[in-house]
Design a protein around this motif. Structure first.
Motif, PDB file in Angstrom:
ATOM      1  N   GLU A 113      33.715  40.542  32.120  1.00 17.64           N
ATOM      2  CA  GLU A 113      35.024  41.406  32.116  1.00 17.64           C
ATOM      3  C   GLU A 113      34.917  42.098  30.865  1.00 17.64           C
ATOM      4  N   ASP A 114      34.055  42.073  29.984  1.00 21.24           N
ATOM      5  CA  ASP A 114      33.902  42.876  29.032  1.00 21.24           C
ATOM      6  C   ASP A 114      32.629  43.970  28.974  1.00 21.24           C
ATOM      7  N   ALA A 145      36.159  38.143  38.479  1.00 21.17           N
ATOM      8  CA  ALA A 145      35.788  39.226  37.679  1.00 21.17           C
ATOM      9  C   ALA A 145      35.472  40.715  37.550  1.00 21.17           C
ATOM     10  N   SER A 148      38.792  42.072  38.906  1.00 18.68           N
ATOM     11  CA  SER A 148      39.805  42.589  37.728  1.00 18.68           C
ATOM     12  C   SER A 148      39.262  43.653  36.874  1.00 18.68           C
ATOM     13  N   THR A 149      37.904  43.992  36.769  1.00 18.64           N
ATOM     14  CA  THR A 149      37.227  45.013  36.136  1.00 18.64           C
ATOM     15  C   THR A 149      37.568  46.196  36.953  1.00 18.64           C
ATOM     16  N   ARG A 152      41.262  47.260  36.579  1.00 20.06           N
ATOM     17  CA  ARG A 152      41.489  47.910  35.181  1.00 20.06           C
ATOM     18  C   ARG A 152      41.108  49.212  35.249  1.00 20.06           C
TER      19      ARG A 152
END
Length: 170
Positions: A113-114, A145, A148-149, A152
């Motif tokens: 996610e980062d 993941a 969610s990325t 975003r």
């Protein structure tokens, strides 16, 4: 594995047709629910060479020469797992997969996610749907993941567009 650098632009990837067929086959089997071990057996039976041996056969300047004495069809479950996890096969570039937290320390993996993902930077070998289906089987944490990325980066835009369209339709 599956791409070659564009000779005219070193930052652009082109699909390597022979290797891409192997990648597509692996994703097809993974998305159908086949286990990693059975995928390995299928790759051996269908006579697909491993990525290491393929690099020995095709890379210039002996880049893959450490694989010269390896068995060309000796697939490992770790290889399948690594291939299926790579988001680059959907046509995106992923940056910041590792970092070095301190000077003189070893590199560590960055959580999914980062990581910074750029979509549509090169031609995709597998579709988003196929990649997602393979993740649900092999790496459920990657599937969520990725979503969610994606949410975003693009979700708010799509939600606003969708909400605007639904209001117009009423």
């Amino acid at each position: 594995f599956g791409y070659v650098k564009d000779p005219e632009d070193k930052n652009h990837w082109l699909i390597d047709p022979e290797a891409a067929e192997t990648v597509r086959r692996i994703f097809e089997l993974a998305a159908s629910g086949m286990s990693q071990l059975n995928i390995c057996r299928t790759m051996v039976n269908e006579r697909h060479v491993t990525p290491g041996y393929y690099s020995y056969q095709h890379a210039p300047d002996g880049v893959g020469r450490q694989y010269k004495d390896c068995q060309p069809y000796h697939w490992r479950t770790q290889t399948i797992c690594k291939l299926v996890r790579r988001r680059e096969y959907m046509g995106c570039t992923v940056n910041f997969k590792t970092c070095q937290p301190e000077y003189r320390s070893k590199q560590v993996s960055v959580p999914v996610e980062d990581q910074l993902v750029f979509y549509g930077t090169h031609e995709a070998i597998v579709s988003d749907d196929t990649w997602q289906a393979a993740q649900r089987i092999f790496h459920p944490e990657m599937s969520s993941a990725y979503q969610s990325t994606y949410d975003r980066q693009y979700g708010n835009q799509f939600r606003q567009i969708h909400q605007g369209n639904s209001r117009d339709g009423n």
